[in-house]
Motif scaffolding. Structure first.
Motif, PDB file in Angstrom:
ATOM      1  N   THR A  57       0.830  -1.203   0.000  1.00  0.00           N
ATOM      2  CA  THR A  57       0.000   0.000   0.000  1.00  0.00           C
ATOM      3  C   THR A  57       0.863   1.250   0.000  1.00  0.00           C
ATOM      4  O   THR A  57       0.536   2.247  -0.669  1.00  0.00           O
ATOM      5  CB  THR A  57      -0.947  -0.003   1.212  1.00  0.00           C
ATOM      6  N   THR A  58       1.977   1.228   0.722  1.00  0.00           N
ATOM      7  CA  THR A  58       2.910   2.362   0.712  1.00  0.00           C
ATOM      8  C   THR A  58       3.400   2.633  -0.699  1.00  0.00           C
ATOM      9  O   THR A  58       3.495   3.790  -1.134  1.00  0.00           O
ATOM     10  CB  THR A  58       4.099   2.082   1.644  1.00  0.00           C
ATOM     11  N   ARG A  61       0.713   4.408  -2.665  1.00  0.00           N
ATOM     12  CA  ARG A  61       0.597   5.799  -2.224  1.00  0.00           C
ATOM     13  C   ARG A  61       1.728   6.655  -2.814  1.00  0.00           C
ATOM     14  O   ARG A  61       1.509   7.812  -3.169  1.00  0.00           O
ATOM     15  CB  ARG A  61       0.611   5.872  -0.693  1.00  0.00           C
ATOM     16  N   LEU A  66       0.634  10.511  -3.067  1.00  0.00           N
ATOM     17  CA  LEU A  66       0.133  10.782  -1.721  1.00  0.00           C
ATOM     18  C   LEU A  66       1.239  10.728  -0.676  1.00  0.00           C
ATOM     19  O   LEU A  66       1.056  11.165   0.457  1.00  0.00           O
ATOM     20  CB  LEU A  66      -0.965   9.769  -1.365  1.00  0.00           C
ATOM     21  N   ASP A  67       2.367  10.159  -1.039  1.00  0.00           N
ATOM     22  CA  ASP A  67       3.532  10.082  -0.149  1.00  0.00           C
ATOM     23  C   ASP A  67       4.755  10.466  -0.976  1.00  0.00           C
ATOM     24  O   ASP A  67       5.156   9.744  -1.883  1.00  0.00           O
ATOM     25  CB  ASP A  67       3.684   8.666   0.410  1.00  0.00           C
TER      26      ASP A  67
END
Length: 247
Positions: A57-58, A61, A66-67
């Motif tokens: 998921t990281t 993102r 988003l990150d």
């Protein structure tokens, strides 16, 4: 430093993450991703498969922007229009199904929205609100919302998790039909190897933390013509890699 290039980039998705770290409770740094690279051609479907907690998921993102706290480079397909389906539908509870979709794609043609609703079995629910929907229907709305504005890249984070097997299979088939007909470059995170085999053109097998791609399997058989013998071959190849990682 990081470089996320959302527009005017190549036709394909290119990811090269040197490292992504989180601060541990004790103050030290915990490396989640290190030396991860993958490429996905225009219109291809890629599936990311890896152990729980490895950073899947990281990774999504980071790709979605988003990150941005990572070292490396992400180049999105040309134009950079991105649609994302999270593990939770994340619908606006005070808006109807149709409004949730139209907010994401205000300029979408009504006929195209209607066709999308038909494909996803949502025609009878256009005026319903999220609180009136089952989890399966809410997931369909989230997928419709992501596709309505015709993204160049579609990211799906465990879209079938917590659904019963029959519903998950039906939704998987609907997504495969939509991706096939629209030719959108797609990257899906899944814990289910069979989902990856029946949806993807390329399967990226990840290691535990710090995660990276240990094997990229090419699925030669088209989604619509997948045979059980080819699926079994891919399962064996993937499990051989996973077994070696577990030792």
């Amino acid at each position: 430093m990081n470089d996320a290039s959302p527009a005017g980039g190549p036709a394909r998705l290119e990811i090269a993450i040197d490292d992504k770290c989180f601060r541990a409770v004790g103050g030290g740094a915990q490396t989640v991703i290190a030396g991860l690279s993958l490429t996905l051609g225009a219109g291809e479907v890629g599936a990311i498969v890896g152990p729980s907690g490895c950073g899947k998921t990281t990774l999504l993102r980071i790709i979605a922007g988003l990150d941005r706290d990572f070292r490396g480079r992400v180049a999105l397909p040309a134009h950079g229009k991105l649609g994302m389906v999270f593990q939770e539908p994340r619908l606006l509870p005070w808006r109807s199904v149709e409004d949730n979709v139209r907010i994401a794609a205000p300029d979408a043609d009504s006929a195209d929205i209607g066709a999308l609703f038909v494909t996803l079995g949502l025609s009878a629910h256009r005026t319903h609100f999220p609180g009136e929907l089952s989890l399966g229907l809410a997931r369909r709305v989230a997928i419709a919302r992501a596709l309505a504005f015709e993204p160049d890249l579609l990211l799906l984070d465990e879209p079938f998790v917590s659904l019963d097997a029959t519903l998950a299979l039906r939704l998987r088939e609907e997504i495969a039909e939509l991706v096939e007909s629209r030719g959108v470059t797609t990257l899906i995170v899944t814990h289910d190897l069979d989902e990856a085999i029946y949806l993807a053109d390329r399967i990226f097998l990840l290691a535990a933390r710090p995660t990276h791609v240990v094997e990229a399997l090419h699925v030669e058989t088209p989604r619509t013509k997948m045979t059980e013998s080819e699926a079994a071959r891919l399962r064996t190849a993937a499990r051989k890699v996973q077994g070696a990682l577990a030792q």
